[in-house]
Design a protein around this motif. Sequence first.
Motif, short mmCIF file in Angstrom:
data_model
loop_
_atom_site.label_atom_id
_atom_site.label_comp_id
_atom_site.label_asym_id
_atom_site.label_seq_id
_atom_site.Cartn_x
_atom_site.Cartn_y
_atom_site.Cartn_z
N ASP A 121 14.01 10.94 0.19
CA ASP A 121 15.21 10.17 0.42
C ASP A 121 15.23 8.91 -0.43
O ASP A 121 14.19 8.42 -0.83
CB ASP A 121 15.24 9.78 1.90
N VAL A 122 16.41 8.39 -0.67
CA VAL A 122 16.51 7.15 -1.43
C VAL A 122 15.65 6.08 -0.78
O VAL A 122 15.63 5.93 0.43
CB VAL A 122 17.97 6.62 -1.48
N GLN A 159 3.47 9.12 0.34
CA GLN A 159 3.29 8.88 -1.10
C GLN A 159 1.90 9.32 -1.54
O GLN A 159 1.73 9.97 -2.56
CB GLN A 159 3.49 7.39 -1.42
N ARG A 176 17.55 -2.19 1.64
CA ARG A 176 16.34 -2.17 0.82
C ARG A 176 15.50 -3.43 1.02
O ARG A 176 14.44 -3.55 0.44
CB ARG A 176 16.71 -2.03 -0.65
N LYS A 186 0.85 -1.19 0.00
CA LYS A 186 0.00 0.00 0.00
C LYS A 186 0.89 1.23 0.00
O LYS A 186 1.97 1.23 0.57
CB LYS A 186 -0.86 0.02 1.27
N LEU A 187 0.42 2.30 -0.62
CA LEU A 187 1.20 3.54 -0.59
C LEU A 187 1.35 4.02 0.84
O LEU A 187 0.44 3.86 1.65
CB LEU A 187 0.50 4.64 -1.39
N THR A 188 2.49 4.60 1.14
CA THR A 188 2.65 5.21 2.46
C THR A 188 1.84 6.51 2.48
O THR A 188 1.44 7.02 1.43
CB THR A 188 4.13 5.57 2.74
N THR A 212 9.39 6.13 -7.42
CA THR A 212 9.09 5.55 -8.72
C THR A 212 7.60 5.26 -8.90
O THR A 212 7.01 5.62 -9.92
CB THR A 212 9.87 4.23 -8.90
N VAL A 213 7.01 4.68 -7.89
CA VAL A 213 5.61 4.29 -8.04
C VAL A 213 4.71 5.53 -8.12
O VAL A 213 3.72 5.55 -8.84
CB VAL A 213 5.19 3.31 -6.91
N ASP A 231 18.60 -1.02 -7.55
CA ASP A 231 17.78 -1.68 -6.54
C ASP A 231 18.05 -3.18 -6.47
O ASP A 231 17.55 -3.95 -7.28
CB ASP A 231 16.31 -1.40 -6.88
P1 ADP Z 1 13.35 5.88 -4.73
O1 ADP Z 1 12.47 6.89 -4.08
O2 ADP Z 1 14.72 5.88 -4.16
O3 ADP Z 1 13.33 5.98 -6.22
P2 ADP Z 1 12.04 3.41 -5.22
O4 ADP Z 1 10.90 4.00 -5.91
O5 ADP Z 1 13.08 2.75 -6.05
O6 ADP Z 1 12.73 4.49 -4.31
O7 ADP Z 1 11.50 2.43 -4.12
C1 ADP Z 1 12.36 1.65 -3.33
C2 ADP Z 1 11.75 0.30 -3.03
O8 ADP Z 1 10.63 0.45 -2.18
C3 ADP Z 1 11.25 -0.42 -4.26
O9 ADP Z 1 11.64 -1.77 -4.17
C4 ADP Z 1 9.74 -0.26 -4.17
O10 ADP Z 1 9.06 -1.31 -4.78
C5 ADP Z 1 9.50 -0.23 -2.69
N1 ADP Z 1 8.31 0.52 -2.27
C6 ADP Z 1 7.86 1.69 -2.80
N2 ADP Z 1 6.77 2.12 -2.15
C7 ADP Z 1 6.51 1.22 -1.18
C8 ADP Z 1 5.49 1.09 -0.16
N3 ADP Z 1 4.54 2.01 -0.03
N4 ADP Z 1 5.55 0.02 0.64
C9 ADP Z 1 6.53 -0.89 0.50
N5 ADP Z 1 7.48 -0.87 -0.42
C10 ADP Z 1 7.50 0.19 -1.26
#
Ligand code: ADP
Length: 805
Positions: free
Chosen positions: A399-400, A375, A691, A370-372, A405-406, A662
């Motif tokens: 932060d990293v 997010q 990660r 689920k989105l945080t 991405t999502v 990743d």
């Molecule tokens: P960044 O912001 O550094 O680009 P990413 O988008 O690559 O980060 O996300 C890092 C990791 O966290 C990925 O493996 C992604 O699938 C996972 N992720 C993203 N959002 C969530 C979430 N809400 N809950 C759990 N995992 C998540």
Amino acid sequence: MDSKRLSEILEALSKPLRFASKDGFQHLGSLKSVEPLASSLLKEAIALKPSPEVLSRIEDLKGLFTGFDGMDLESKRERVERAFEAIDSISSRPSPVPVVEPAEAVRRLALLKTPLTFIKGIGPKLAERLEKKGLSTVEDILYFLPIRYEDRSRIKRIRELTPGVSEAITGEVLAIGEARYGRRRVLEMAVSDGSAILKVKWFHFSAHYKKRYKNGQRVIVFGQVSTFGGQNEMVHPDIEILSDDDAAHAEEPQGIVPVYSQVENFHQKTIRKIVKAVVDDYARKAVSGVPAGVAERHGLIDLASAMREAHAPSSPQSSAVAKKSLAFDELFLLETGLALRRASIKKESGISFKPAGRLEDGLKKLLPFKLTGAQARVLHEIKKDMSAPHPMNRLIQGDVGCGKTVVSLLSALAAIECGYQAAIMAPTEILAEQHYLLTRKYVDGLGVRAVLLTGRATKAARKKMLATVAQGEADLVIGTHALIQKDVEFAKLGLAVIDEQHRFGVVQRGMLKRKGFGADKGISPDILIMTATPIPRTLSMTVFGDLDVSIIDELPPGRKPVKTKVLKEKDRAAAYESIRRALMAGSQAYIVYPLVEESKEVSLRDATNMQEQLQKDIFKEWTVGLLHGRMKADEKEAVMKAFKGRSVHVLVSTTVIEVGVDVPNATVMLIEHAERFGLAQLHQLRGRVGRGEKESVCLLVAGWTNSEDTYKRLKVMEETNDGFRIAEEDLKIRGPGDFIGTRQAGLPDFRTEGALSDLTLLKKAREEAISYLKKNPELSGPEGIIVKKVLKARWQERLELAEIG
Ligand code: ADP
Ligand code: MG
């Protein structure tokens, strides 16, 4: 007051004093009748009716010479030194800014674009070499500012050198040859000035050094004095060879000497000569974009004097005032340009996206999480922007690993659902491919057609791909810089996402934007920029002055913070041991080095050599892979694939893995020569681990030559995982210029070194620019026109400003 005459008077007084102070005040004894000279010159100065402040300084100065001629050498020397200080403090008063007519300003601005081949003494060959350094016009040279200065005004006797201080001596080469200290080869040279012998040492040197210096040669040696075995020495000093004939003697560097960034194999002397020739002829043509009133308020000197002083300062103080004036000039124009751009964006018309949410819901169902809260909040902000009839210009900072991405993918789907195309631009091919693969996994099932466009597609494949993009058969285009090439045309681009924007400049942003739907019809696509570089608020106002900012300040649940340890060279075995433990537990590790190939100058462990060595010795039972920027794209991909597939266990790399890679199974990040990196960069690197589910560690190994300060700086990494906190620390320690390194900030390169390093100045320039535009929004009237013309000449390209007169 006639300030020109005042400077002449002060110069007339300085001249004999400078002569006397040469070579450690050797000529002080031969200085005659100084008191009457000073008295008559300064009387004239007083008659110029200077401001009360300057007047009192002149009177102080006059007092210094009362009874001068009868004093002993010691007192004379003291008086002369104080006189220099007094003269400096008078002459660095701001001189009024000359106002030129707009027509004249335009003429001068054009003149500054004169190609260097037009300068006497610069032929096509020389020009070509300068061009390689980005120096092709007179203006480029005027802004080719020294990286530092050497104060050679006080040449010391070798016997009188003070260890720990940077000093200059002049003497004769007595001998040169190689010596050995244990296994180390050292080149040594002995220089004498009659008072003592100075040993010069090179720990890194090439064969031609030995030939360059000959016995009997006269040299000036400038460097930091150290002692070894009770004898004074300088390690890797700057040396200038003096030739015997008088003509060359006249060129002996004196006073404060500028040191320029290296150009090809030019000697500093040659660079200095070129710069001097240009400055002498053209500095006076420089046109400032800072209105007179503003310049006065901030104590700036006029641009021409600032350039002269920056290249050949008459005193350390005057170079500081000069640099401040140059920097302010740049910052004021930058801020004016940014403000104009903000205003023009607000006027643009954009697309109003109002999707029902079918694709968003579809994707959310497919996601394993689920989105945080953060997010969701940021996505909401984006969707609000996207539904408005003006173009979105939004920056997501997070932060990293926070999951940007999502969020970008969901935004792209909103545009796609409304019948537009979306583009996602990543800084490296590895990242673009990673995005692409991940995206396909989700969107294929939703009927969204995604394509990958990078620089490595074959010509034929590329052509086919371009056709699908141009005809609207692709909905989502993921790629690298290849996306902004000329031949890329979108049928209907509605949203452009730029990932890790610090790798892209403001200019690229503009280019992608112009690929938008109906860019020619005045409708701009929405722009979403994502960065993991946390920029402290103090800076972001300017750096992202034309963007709205959203922050994802929450990591997905279950993440364990990465444990960080700063290690010294002697802890290396322990560091390898913790990697072995991780490998044994089925995890993987990164080892990062700052350089790719061993450089002759710098003894850094480098990735290529170390990969071999680690494979042979330390991690024999495992597979050690190598990844660096100079590898071919398919080689890189193969290594990354192998690492992801766990057939490579330890990945030795340069900083190419910094962004976005990743691999959740990697739990150890070892960074060699950690002192070479900024904290923000270390933080980025550290973000590659931690990660997954498992506990991760980051080991920072600092080289053995490092001071306590270095450790202190690195210790911040042990204390916190908070990117913003780290950014603030970095800012405190290194200053913003270093920190954002303009390119990171997406700003064009600054010409004045460290223009961004003075936050107070930046803030002042911003305030002045905004308040000036409030008074004169159209930049009209003679003064406004000049601001406009200078802005156009100097910043239009760099800032991608569309409409300035
Ligand atoms: P960044 O912001 O550094 O680009 P990413 O988008 O690559 O980060 O996300 C890092 C990791 O966290 C990925 O493996 C992604 O699938 C996972 N992720 C993203 N959002 C969530 C979430 N809400 N809950 C759990 N995992 C998540
Ligand atoms: Mg990312």
